[in-house]
Design a protein around this motif. Structure first.
Motif, PDB file in Angstrom:
ATOM      1  N   GLN A   8       0.862  -1.177   0.000  1.00 57.38           N
ATOM      2  CA  GLN A   8       0.000   0.000   0.000  1.00 57.38           C
ATOM      3  C   GLN A   8       0.900   1.229   0.000  1.00 57.38           C
ATOM      4  O   GLN A   8       1.849   1.307   0.787  1.00 57.38           O
ATOM      5  N   THR A   9       0.618   2.175  -0.888  1.00 61.41           N
ATOM      6  CA  THR A   9       1.513   3.311  -1.118  1.00 61.41           C
ATOM      7  C   THR A   9       0.719   4.604  -1.150  1.00 61.41           C
ATOM      8  O   THR A   9      -0.363   4.667  -1.723  1.00 61.41           O
ATOM      9  N   GLU A  10       1.287   5.638  -0.532  1.00 58.76           N
ATOM     10  CA  GLU A  10       0.706   6.982  -0.584  1.00 58.76           C
ATOM     11  C   GLU A  10       1.711   7.912  -1.242  1.00 58.76           C
ATOM     12  O   GLU A  10       2.917   7.733  -1.081  1.00 58.76           O
ATOM     13  N   TRP A  11       1.205   8.916  -1.967  1.00 58.53           N
ATOM     14  CA  TRP A  11       2.104   9.854  -2.632  1.00 58.53           C
ATOM     15  C   TRP A  11       1.581  11.284  -2.524  1.00 58.53           C
ATOM     16  O   TRP A  11       0.395  11.527  -2.356  1.00 58.53           O
ATOM     17  N   ALA A  12       2.527  12.211  -2.586  1.00 56.42           N
ATOM     18  CA  ALA A  12       2.215  13.644  -2.607  1.00 56.42           C
ATOM     19  C   ALA A  12       3.292  14.324  -3.441  1.00 56.42           C
ATOM     20  O   ALA A  12       4.411  13.831  -3.554  1.00 56.42           O
ATOM     21  N   ILE A  13       2.956  15.453  -4.020  1.00 52.03           N
ATOM     22  CA  ILE A  13       3.894  16.122  -4.937  1.00 52.03           C
ATOM     23  C   ILE A  13       4.129  17.569  -4.521  1.00 52.03           C
ATOM     24  O   ILE A  13       3.277  18.204  -3.909  1.00 52.03           O
ATOM     25  N   ARG A  14       5.304  18.044  -4.875  1.00 53.44           N
ATOM     26  CA  ARG A  14       5.697  19.446  -4.731  1.00 53.44           C
ATOM     27  C   ARG A  14       6.297  19.881  -6.066  1.00 53.44           C
ATOM     28  O   ARG A  14       6.483  19.079  -6.968  1.00 53.44           O
ATOM     29  N   LYS A  15       6.651  21.148  -6.162  1.00 49.84           N
ATOM     30  CA  LYS A  15       7.260  21.653  -7.406  1.00 49.84           C
ATOM     31  C   LYS A  15       8.590  20.978  -7.699  1.00 49.84           C
ATOM     32  O   LYS A  15       8.959  20.801  -8.851  1.00 49.84           O
ATOM     33  N   ASP A  16       9.315  20.593  -6.627  1.00 48.77           N
ATOM     34  CA  ASP A  16      10.665  20.061  -6.813  1.00 48.77           C
ATOM     35  C   ASP A  16      10.845  18.609  -6.394  1.00 48.77           C
ATOM     36  O   ASP A  16      11.899  18.028  -6.604  1.00 48.77           O
ATOM     37  N   LYS A  17       9.821  17.980  -5.790  1.00 47.64           N
ATOM     38  CA  LYS A  17       9.983  16.599  -5.331  1.00 47.64           C
ATOM     39  C   LYS A  17       8.658  15.861  -5.257  1.00 47.64           C
ATOM     40  O   LYS A  17       7.589  16.465  -5.309  1.00 47.64           O
ATOM     41  N   VAL A  18       8.767  14.554  -5.107  1.00 49.41           N
ATOM     42  CA  VAL A  18       7.605  13.687  -4.933  1.00 49.41           C
ATOM     43  C   VAL A  18       7.843  12.868  -3.674  1.00 49.41           C
ATOM     44  O   VAL A  18       8.925  12.308  -3.485  1.00 49.41           O
ATOM     45  N   HIS A  19       6.849  12.820  -2.794  1.00 54.95           N
ATOM     46  CA  HIS A  19       6.927  12.024  -1.574  1.00 54.95           C
ATOM     47  C   HIS A  19       6.167  10.723  -1.789  1.00 54.95           C
ATOM     48  O   HIS A  19       5.025  10.734  -2.224  1.00 54.95           O
ATOM     49  N   LEU A  20       6.810   9.597  -1.461  1.00 59.06           N
ATOM     50  CA  LEU A  20       6.170   8.289  -1.515  1.00 59.06           C
ATOM     51  C   LEU A  20       6.334   7.620  -0.162  1.00 59.06           C
ATOM     52  O   LEU A  20       7.414   7.686   0.442  1.00 59.06           O
ATOM     53  N   THR A  21       5.287   6.969   0.310  1.00 54.97           N
ATOM     54  CA  THR A  21       5.348   6.229   1.557  1.00 54.97           C
ATOM     55  C   THR A  21       4.813   4.832   1.310  1.00 54.97           C
ATOM     56  O   THR A  21       3.649   4.664   0.955  1.00 54.97           O
ATOM     57  N   PHE A  22       5.679   3.835   1.498  1.00 52.29           N
ATOM     58  CA  PHE A  22       5.287   2.437   1.361  1.00 52.29           C
ATOM     59  C   PHE A  22       4.906   1.926   2.748  1.00 52.29           C
ATOM     60  O   PHE A  22       5.720   1.954   3.673  1.00 52.29           O
ATOM     61  N   GLN A  23       3.671   1.475   2.887  1.00 50.84           N
ATOM     62  CA  GLN A  23       3.129   1.049   4.177  1.00 50.84           C
ATOM     63  C   GLN A  23       3.531  -0.395   4.460  1.00 50.84           C
ATOM     64  O   GLN A  23       2.748  -1.321   4.295  1.00 50.84           O
ATOM     65  N   VAL A  24       4.763  -0.588   4.901  1.00 55.13           N
ATOM     66  CA  VAL A  24       5.270  -1.921   5.233  1.00 55.13           C
ATOM     67  C   VAL A  24       5.868  -1.849   6.632  1.00 55.13           C
ATOM     68  O   VAL A  24       6.905  -1.223   6.833  1.00 55.13           O
ATOM     69  N   ARG A  25       5.208  -2.487   7.574  1.00 51.04           N
ATOM     70  CA  ARG A  25       5.689  -2.496   8.965  1.00 51.04           C
ATOM     71  C   ARG A  25       6.842  -3.485   9.088  1.00 51.04           C
ATOM     72  O   ARG A  25       6.776  -4.586   8.565  1.00 51.04           O
ATOM     73  N   ASP A  26       7.883  -3.064   9.790  1.00 56.54           N
ATOM     74  CA  ASP A  26       9.076  -3.899  10.023  1.00 56.54           C
ATOM     75  C   ASP A  26       9.669  -4.434   8.717  1.00 56.54           C
ATOM     76  O   ASP A  26       9.985  -5.624   8.605  1.00 56.54           O
ATOM     77  N   ALA A  27       9.815  -3.558   7.746  1.00 56.13           N
ATOM     78  CA  ALA A  27      10.382  -3.955   6.446  1.00 56.13           C
ATOM     79  C   ALA A  27      11.827  -4.407   6.631  1.00 56.13           C
ATOM     80  O   ALA A  27      12.599  -3.784   7.351  1.00 56.13           O
ATOM     81  N   LYS A  28      12.162  -5.521   5.992  1.00 51.86           N
ATOM     82  CA  LYS A  28      13.531  -6.034   6.010  1.00 51.86           C
ATOM     83  C   LYS A  28      13.996  -6.189   4.569  1.00 51.86           C
ATOM     84  O   LYS A  28      13.188  -6.372   3.658  1.00 51.86           O
ATOM     85  N   ASN A  29      15.291  -6.136   4.402  1.00 54.57           N
ATOM     86  CA  ASN A  29      15.902  -6.326   3.077  1.00 54.57           C
ATOM     87  C   ASN A  29      15.276  -5.422   2.015  1.00 54.57           C
ATOM     88  O   ASN A  29      15.121  -5.821   0.867  1.00 54.57           O
ATOM     89  N   GLU A  30      14.910  -4.219   2.422  1.00 49.71           N
ATOM     90  CA  GLU A  30      14.289  -3.318   1.447  1.00 49.71           C
ATOM     91  C   GLU A  30      15.315  -2.868   0.411  1.00 49.71           C
ATOM     92  O   GLU A  30      16.480  -2.672   0.735  1.00 49.71           O
ATOM     93  N   GLN A  31      14.852  -2.752  -0.798  1.00 47.76           N
ATOM     94  CA  GLN A  31      15.666  -2.210  -1.880  1.00 47.76           C
ATOM     95  C   GLN A  31      14.814  -1.202  -2.632  1.00 47.76           C
ATOM     96  O   GLN A  31      13.667  -1.489  -2.986  1.00 47.76           O
ATOM     97  N   VAL A  32      15.379  -0.039  -2.831  1.00 53.14           N
ATOM     98  CA  VAL A  32      14.702   1.002  -3.590  1.00 53.14           C
ATOM     99  C   VAL A  32      15.638   1.404  -4.713  1.00 53.14           C
ATOM    100  O   VAL A  32      16.762   1.826  -4.466  1.00 53.14           O
ATOM    101  N   VAL A  33      15.172   1.233  -5.936  1.00 56.21           N
ATOM    102  CA  VAL A  33      15.986   1.560  -7.105  1.00 56.21           C
ATOM    103  C   VAL A  33      15.324   2.730  -7.813  1.00 56.21           C
ATOM    104  O   VAL A  33      14.177   2.634  -8.270  1.00 56.21           O
ATOM    105  N   PHE A  34      16.054   3.839  -7.881  1.00 54.68           N
ATOM    106  CA  PHE A  34      15.574   5.028  -8.575  1.00 54.68           C
ATOM    107  C   PHE A  34      16.198   5.061  -9.964  1.00 54.68           C
ATOM    108  O   PHE A  34      17.409   4.942 -10.085  1.00 54.68           O
ATOM    109  N   GLU A  35      15.381   5.243 -10.979  1.00 55.20           N
ATOM    110  CA  GLU A  35      15.853   5.450 -12.349  1.00 55.20           C
ATOM    111  C   GLU A  35      15.210   6.725 -12.860  1.00 55.20           C
ATOM    112  O   GLU A  35      14.299   7.261 -12.239  1.00 55.20           O
ATOM    113  N   LYS A  36      15.669   7.203 -13.996  1.00 51.16           N
ATOM    114  CA  LYS A  36      15.216   8.498 -14.500  1.00 51.16           C
ATOM    115  C   LYS A  36      13.688   8.590 -14.623  1.00 51.16           C
ATOM    116  O   LYS A  36      13.099   9.596 -14.252  1.00 51.16           O
ATOM    117  N   ASN A  37      13.046   7.539 -15.130  1.00 51.80           N
ATOM    118  CA  ASN A  37      11.602   7.595 -15.361  1.00 51.80           C
ATOM    119  C   ASN A  37      10.820   6.530 -14.603  1.00 51.80           C
ATOM    120  O   ASN A  37       9.644   6.298 -14.904  1.00 51.80           O
TER     121      ASN A  37
END
Length: 168
Positions: A8-37
Motif C-alpha cells: 500500500q503506497t501513498e504519494w504527494a507532490i511538490r514543485k521540486d519533489k515527490v513524496h512516496l510512503t510504502f506502508q510496510v511495517r518492520d520492512a527487512k531487506n528493502e531495496q529502492v531503485v531510482f531510475e530516471k523515469n
C-alpha cells in the motif's frame, strides 16, 4: 519464491519533489531503485507469522534525478523523496499511464496544492504555535509578563498544608 504483492503506497507532490510512503511495517531487506523515469521498491515483512514479499514497480509520469532521490526505513513505513529532474508544474498523477492502481492513494497529510506558498508548511505552523504560546509568558521586550502566573515559581503548594479537623 513467495508471491510478491504491491505494498500500500501513498504519494504527494511538490514543485521540486515527490513524496512516496510504502506502508510496510518492520520492512527487512528493502531495496529502492531510482531510475530516471521509474522506481522499484522491494521488501520482506513478517505479518501474522507469515513472511510477505512486496514489490512495487512504478513508471513515473515525469523524470526524476536518481542521484538526488533518497529513502529511509522508519520501521513502520519506508519513506522516499524523489527529486524531480526539473521543477515546475505538478504532475496530474504519479504514473505515466492513466490507470487506477488499488494500492496507490494520495497522501493528503503531505499534499500541498500548486498555488500554496512554500512557507505554509506544517513545520512552519508548529513554529508559529510555539511563538504564540511563548508570547503568553514573555512581553515584546523579552521580559517575563507579570500578568501570567508561572506555576513553577510558586513557593507554596496548596496541598502541602494541614486541613483543619483532620487527624493524621
Amino acid at each position: 519464491m513467495a508471491k510478491e504483492v504491491p505494498a500500500q503506497t501513498e504519494w504527494a507532490i511538490r514543485k521540486d519533489k515527490v513524496h512516496l510512503t510504502f506502508q510496510v511495517r518492520d520492512a527487512k531487506n528493502e531495496q529502492v531503485v531510482f531510475e530516471k523515469n521509474s522506481m522499484t521498491f522491494t521488501s520482506v515483512s513478517e505479518e501474522e507469522n507469515k513472511e510477505k514479499h512486496y514489490r512495487n514497480e512504478i513508471e513515473l509520469f515525469g523524470a526524476i534525478d536518481p542521484d538526488q532521490s533518497r529513502y529511509v526505513n522508519t520501521g513502520r513505513v519506508v519513506r522516499c523523496v524523489l527529486t524531480r529532474a526539473e521543477e515546475g508544474e505538478y504532475w496530474p498523477r504519479l504514473t505515466k499511464e492513466k490507470i487506477r492502481l488499488h494500492w496507490l492513494k494520495v497522501d493528503f497529510g503531505r499534499w500541498k496544492d500548486e498555488d500554496d506558498s512554500d512557507d505554509e508548511d506544517k513545520a512552519g505552523a508548529d513554529f508559529e504555535l510555539n511563538d504564540m504560546l511563548s508570547g503568553l509568558r514573555v512581553d515584546k521586550d523579552g521580559n517575563k509578563s507579570a500578568s501570567v502566573t508561572d506555576f513553577d515559581d510558586l513557593d507554596d503548594d496548596s496541598d502541602d498544608g494541614e486541613i483543619d479537623g483532620l487527624e493524621n
